[in-house]
Write a protein that holds these residues in place. Structure first.
Motif, PDB file in Angstrom:
ATOM      1  N   GLN A  25       7.583  27.166  22.357  1.00 53.86           N
ATOM      2  CA  GLN A  25       6.984  28.317  21.732  1.00 53.86           C
ATOM      3  C   GLN A  25       7.967  28.969  20.768  1.00 53.86           C
ATOM      4  O   GLN A  25       9.159  28.701  20.836  1.00 53.86           O
ATOM      5  N   LEU A  26       7.419  29.815  19.879  1.00 54.54           N
ATOM      6  CA  LEU A  26       8.253  30.528  18.928  1.00 54.54           C
ATOM      7  C   LEU A  26       8.130  32.020  19.168  1.00 54.54           C
ATOM      8  O   LEU A  26       7.033  32.537  19.371  1.00 54.54           O
ATOM      9  N   GLN A  27       9.248  32.719  19.116  1.00 55.48           N
ATOM     10  CA  GLN A  27       9.276  34.162  19.310  1.00 55.48           C
ATOM     11  C   GLN A  27       9.910  34.802  18.092  1.00 55.48           C
ATOM     12  O   GLN A  27      11.104  34.609  17.838  1.00 55.48           O
ATOM     13  N   ALA A  28       9.108  35.576  17.360  1.00 57.27           N
ATOM     14  CA  ALA A  28       9.589  36.232  16.144  1.00 57.27           C
ATOM     15  C   ALA A  28       9.956  37.675  16.443  1.00 57.27           C
ATOM     16  O   ALA A  28       9.379  38.316  17.328  1.00 57.27           O
ATOM     17  N   SER A  29      10.907  38.181  15.664  1.00 55.85           N
ATOM     18  CA  SER A  29      11.326  39.563  15.809  1.00 55.85           C
ATOM     19  C   SER A  29      11.916  40.045  14.493  1.00 55.85           C
ATOM     20  O   SER A  29      12.213  39.246  13.606  1.00 55.85           O
ATOM     21  N   GLY A  30      12.095  41.371  14.385  1.00 51.47           N
ATOM     22  CA  GLY A  30      12.795  41.936  13.241  1.00 51.47           C
ATOM     23  C   GLY A  30      11.943  42.675  12.247  1.00 51.47           C
ATOM     24  O   GLY A  30      12.469  43.251  11.291  1.00 51.47           O
ATOM     25  N   GLY A  31      10.641  42.680  12.431  1.00 48.61           N
ATOM     26  CA  GLY A  31       9.792  43.409  11.506  1.00 48.61           C
ATOM     27  C   GLY A  31       9.950  44.916  11.673  1.00 48.61           C
ATOM     28  O   GLY A  31      10.639  45.382  12.576  1.00 48.61           O
ATOM     29  N   GLY A  32       9.293  45.668  10.782  1.00 40.57           N
ATOM     30  CA  GLY A  32       9.352  47.107  10.883  1.00 40.57           C
ATOM     31  C   GLY A  32       8.949  47.784   9.599  1.00 40.57           C
ATOM     32  O   GLY A  32       8.384  47.158   8.701  1.00 40.57           O
ATOM     33  N   LEU A  33       9.261  49.077   9.534  1.00 49.65           N
ATOM     34  CA  LEU A  33       8.945  49.909   8.378  1.00 49.65           C
ATOM     35  C   LEU A  33      10.228  50.187   7.605  1.00 49.65           C
ATOM     36  O   LEU A  33      11.243  50.583   8.201  1.00 49.65           O
ATOM     37  N   VAL A  34      10.179  49.964   6.310  1.00 51.08           N
ATOM     38  CA  VAL A  34      11.356  50.178   5.474  1.00 51.08           C
ATOM     39  C   VAL A  34      10.913  50.726   4.129  1.00 51.08           C
ATOM     40  O   VAL A  34       9.784  50.454   3.683  1.00 51.08           O
ATOM     41  N   GLN A  35      11.772  51.480   3.489  1.00 49.82           N
ATOM     42  CA  GLN A  35      11.468  51.994   2.160  1.00 49.82           C
ATOM     43  C   GLN A  35      11.682  50.913   1.113  1.00 49.82           C
ATOM     44  O   GLN A  35      12.479  49.977   1.309  1.00 49.82           O
ATOM     45  N   ALA A  36      10.987  51.042   0.009  1.00 52.52           N
ATOM     46  CA  ALA A  36      11.166  50.108  -1.096  1.00 52.52           C
ATOM     47  C   ALA A  36      12.641  50.072  -1.501  1.00 52.52           C
ATOM     48  O   ALA A  36      13.309  51.115  -1.564  1.00 52.52           O
ATOM     49  N   GLY A  37      13.118  48.859  -1.739  1.00 46.70           N
ATOM     50  CA  GLY A  37      14.520  48.661  -2.069  1.00 46.70           C
ATOM     51  C   GLY A  37      15.397  48.372  -0.863  1.00 46.70           C
ATOM     52  O   GLY A  37      16.557  47.988  -1.018  1.00 46.70           O
ATOM     53  N   GLY A  38      14.837  48.547   0.323  1.00 50.64           N
ATOM     54  CA  GLY A  38      15.593  48.313   1.543  1.00 50.64           C
ATOM     55  C   GLY A  38      15.594  46.859   1.959  1.00 50.64           C
ATOM     56  O   GLY A  38      15.104  45.978   1.232  1.00 50.64           O
ATOM     57  N   SER A  39      16.153  46.617   3.142  1.00 50.85           N
ATOM     58  CA  SER A  39      16.307  45.259   3.648  1.00 50.85           C
ATOM     59  C   SER A  39      15.829  45.157   5.088  1.00 50.85           C
ATOM     60  O   SER A  39      15.874  46.128   5.844  1.00 50.85           O
ATOM     61  N   THR A  78       9.596   9.547  25.629  1.00 57.35           N
ATOM     62  CA  THR A  78       8.599   9.896  24.608  1.00 57.35           C
ATOM     63  C   THR A  78       8.880  11.254  24.004  1.00 57.35           C
ATOM     64  O   THR A  78       9.115  12.234  24.715  1.00 57.35           O
ATOM     65  N   VAL A  79       8.861  11.273  22.659  1.00 56.52           N
ATOM     66  CA  VAL A  79       8.997  12.514  21.900  1.00 56.52           C
ATOM     67  C   VAL A  79       7.777  12.633  20.994  1.00 56.52           C
ATOM     68  O   VAL A  79       7.364  11.649  20.375  1.00 56.52           O
ATOM     69  N   ALA A  80       7.211  13.808  20.906  1.00 52.03           N
ATOM     70  CA  ALA A  80       6.049  14.029  20.053  1.00 52.03           C
ATOM     71  C   ALA A  80       6.292  15.238  19.166  1.00 52.03           C
ATOM     72  O   ALA A  80       6.824  16.251  19.630  1.00 52.03           O
ATOM     73  N   GLU A  81       5.926  15.107  17.877  1.00 51.90           N
ATOM     74  CA  GLU A  81       6.108  16.231  16.974  1.00 51.90           C
ATOM     75  C   GLU A  81       4.882  17.116  16.978  1.00 51.90           C
ATOM     76  O   GLU A  81       3.753  16.646  16.860  1.00 51.90           O
ATOM     77  N   ASN A  82       5.125  18.397  17.124  1.00 55.82           N
ATOM     78  CA  ASN A  82       4.055  19.388  17.078  1.00 55.82           C
ATOM     79  C   ASN A  82       4.468  20.528  16.169  1.00 55.82           C
ATOM     80  O   ASN A  82       5.657  20.823  16.034  1.00 55.82           O
ATOM     81  N   GLU A  83       3.493  21.192  15.575  1.00 59.58           N
ATOM     82  CA  GLU A  83       3.762  22.366  14.760  1.00 59.58           C
ATOM     83  C   GLU A  83       3.460  23.610  15.591  1.00 59.58           C
ATOM     84  O   GLU A  83       2.371  23.730  16.160  1.00 59.58           O
ATOM     85  N   PHE A  84       4.430  24.481  15.668  1.00 62.24           N
ATOM     86  CA  PHE A  84       4.282  25.710  16.434  1.00 62.24           C
ATOM     87  C   PHE A  84       4.353  26.914  15.497  1.00 62.24           C
ATOM     88  O   PHE A  84       5.050  26.887  14.479  1.00 62.24           O
ATOM     89  N   TRP A  85       3.659  27.978  15.908  1.00 66.65           N
ATOM     90  CA  TRP A  85       3.639  29.208  15.138  1.00 66.65           C
ATOM     91  C   TRP A  85       4.060  30.378  16.008  1.00 66.65           C
ATOM     92  O   TRP A  85       3.730  30.429  17.204  1.00 66.65           O
ATOM     93  N   GLY A  86       4.781  31.304  15.404  1.00 69.64           N
ATOM     94  CA  GLY A  86       5.125  32.534  16.082  1.00 69.64           C
ATOM     95  C   GLY A  86       3.943  33.490  16.096  1.00 69.64           C
ATOM     96  O   GLY A  86       2.914  33.257  15.468  1.00 69.64           O
TER      97      GLY A  86
END
Length: 122
Positions: free
Chosen positions: A1-15, A105-113
């Motif tokens: 599985q994939l676990q995403a983080s780091g989003g939020g609210l920022v002012q224009a010009g920010g990072s 056995t190895v199988a390729e799968n596409e996972f999404w966060g």
């Protein structure tokens, strides 16, 4: 599985810096990347990176966003600088993962966060 983080609210010009970590019975990870979807718009590719660190960016983010990966941590990052209001969207990470099915056995799968919201105020 994939676990995403780091989003939020920022002012224009920010990072902001997004992270996305893969976990599970991983043999290897090929391409990793980020898509985004703004309200009323289709999902679009933001950036991608191969397992040889070849990168690809959408024209709208070139020069402002940087994608990178840490293979030891099975993690992909998206450093977003000089953010604009039009970057506001839900950001989704993906990974093409070679999963260990059994000892031979190895199988390729596409996972999404799960998606992480980025909101840029003007």
């Amino acid at each position: 599985q994939l676990q995403a983080s780091g989003g939020g609210l920022v002012q224009a010009g920010g990072s902001l810096r997004l992270s996305c970590a893969a976990s599970g019975n991983i043999f290897d990870i090929n391409d990793m990347g980020w898509y985004r979807q703004a309200p009323g718009k289709e999902r679009e590719l933001v950036a991608s990176i191969t397992n040889r660190d070849f990168t690809n960016y959408a024209d709208a983010v070139k020069g402002r966003f940087t994608i990178s990966r840490d293979n030891a941590k099975n993690t992909v990052y998206l450093q977003m600088n000089s953010l604009k209001a039009e970057d506001t969207a839900v950001y989704y990470c993906y990974a093409e993962v070679e999963v260990i099915v059994n000892p031979t056995t190895v199988a390729e799968n596409e996972f999404w966060g799960q998606g992480t919201q980025v909101t840029v105020s003007s």
